[in-house]
Enzyme design. Structure first.
Site, PDB file in Angstrom:
ATOM      1  N   PRO A 282      36.741  37.899  43.829  1.00 21.32           N
ATOM      2  CA  PRO A 282      36.820  36.788  42.874  1.00 21.32           C
ATOM      3  C   PRO A 282      35.781  35.699  43.115  1.00 21.32           C
ATOM      4  CG  PRO A 282      39.018  37.474  43.493  1.00 21.32           C
ATOM      5  CD  PRO A 282      38.072  38.234  44.390  1.00 21.32           C
ATOM      6  N   TYR A 283      35.419  35.441  44.366  1.00 17.50           N
ATOM      7  CA  TYR A 283      34.375  34.448  44.614  1.00 17.50           C
ATOM      8  C   TYR A 283      33.085  34.837  43.898  1.00 17.50           C
ATOM      9  CZ  TYR A 283      30.557  32.043  46.944  1.00 17.50           C
ATOM     10  OH  TYR A 283      29.413  31.326  47.185  1.00 17.50           O
TER      11      TYR A 283
END
Length: 333
Positions: A140-141
């Site tokens: 997700p980063y």
């Protein structure tokens, strides 16, 4: 002109502030101090406490300081945390950017530098990663960083916002001890933290298809990263300003994790401590090294500091800033 630097009290942001003010640029910092430290900032720099998620605060800061350009560094950046808390990362990194861009475009600000990351590439199967290498983020980063680039470019097309997105590779080092990275989410401070506890530095996997079996990365000094931001800001303020530009920020040279561990052992005086090898971490690519030709051509930027500079400066900051750091210094050189 005045540049707003979001996240300016953080590790990278504070270096950007120092670089830009030293070059004569007027800056103002917006930081929520969730991880930033006021002590990193010069007393002469105006500081506003607040989040980019707060539209009223952003509106007020833009107007009060007559901001004409933004360097957006504020973000959550721990890969493992992003996997456990994806909603937090999408809210902070992507919704926060959306709110900021809404305020910026409404205020008529037309210059924007975005802090992005090599995490957008995922596991590239190539000797050197160019800006054209397909982006396949693994967490997700990285997803929020890639979507953030899309958002900035879309806002540019719709509202005339000129932008530069800087994809950092592995940032390390410190310009001054008081600006050091004292977290333990990056590999060099992770090694320092282990040594300070009397433990061996940990290497995740030694069976990769690389010369010594450990991962190869492009480590870039945080001072060089800060200078790249200054170069991007000045490009946006010049006659050759791009509509949008995306650029890798690295050295173009790879170093293995085992090489790095050996250099850390030498510089910290722990030559007798051999690294501990454990299993691979899921999603770690064997090699990620930047192609840096575009940064040189378009920004006039080339990283000038080497890995020894990074480890030495990081160690000075660690021993000065971390409780017990001096006691763990051993025969530091």
């Amino acid at each position: 002109m005045t540049w707003l630097i979001t996240g300016g009290a953080g590790y990278i942001g504070a270096h950007v502030v120092r670089s830009m003010t030293a070059a004569g640029e007027d800056v103002v910092v917006l930081d929520d101090f969730s991880s930033g430290r006021a002590g990193r900032l010069p007393d002469t720099v105006p500081v506003e406490r607040g989040s980019v998620l707060d539209r009223e605060t952003v509106n007020r800061v833009l107007a009060a300081h007559r901001v004409t350009g933004v360097v957006h560094v504020a973000a959550k950046k721990r890969v493992e945390e992003s996997v456990d808390r994806p909603l937090l990362y999408y809210r902070e990194n992507l919704h926060g950017l959306t709110v900021l861009l809404e305020a910026v475009t409404a205020a008529g600000v037309d210059r924007f530098v975005l802090s992005s990351s090599a995490a957008v590439y995922g596991m590239p199967d190539t000797e050197l990663v160019t800006e054209e290498t397909p982006c396949r983020p693994l967490n997700p980063y990285g997803e929020t960083k890639l979507a953030g680039e899309w958002l900035v470019r879309a806002a540019g097309r719709a509202h005339g916002l000129r932008s530069v997105c800087l994809r950092y590779f592995n940032v390390a080092g410190a310009a001054h001890p008081d600006l050091a990275d004292t977290g333990v989410s990056n590999v060099i401070p992770m090694f320092f933290d282990r040594l300070g506890q009397g433990l061996a530095p940990r290497i995740f996997g030694d069976d990769y298809p690389t010369p010594d079996g450990t991962c190869v990365r492009d480590y870039v000094h945080v001072e060089d990263v800060a200078e790249a931001h200054l170069a991007a800001a000045r490009l946006l303020g010049g006659q050759d300003s791009p509509g949008d530009l995306t650029v890798n920020i690295g050295t173009g040279r790879g170093a293995s994790v085992r090489e790095l561990a050996g250099l850390v052992a030498e510089i910290t005086g722990h030559r007798d401590v051999l690294p501990e090898v454990t299993g691979r971490r899921a999603g770690d690519p064997a090699r990620v090294v930047a192609s840096v030709g575009l940064a040189a051509a378009r920004l006039g930027f080339t990283a000038s500091r080497d890995l020894r500079d990074m480890v030495s400066s990081a160690w000075r900051g660690w021993t000065a800033s971390v409780p017990g750091g001096q006691e763990s210094a051993g025969q530091s050189t």
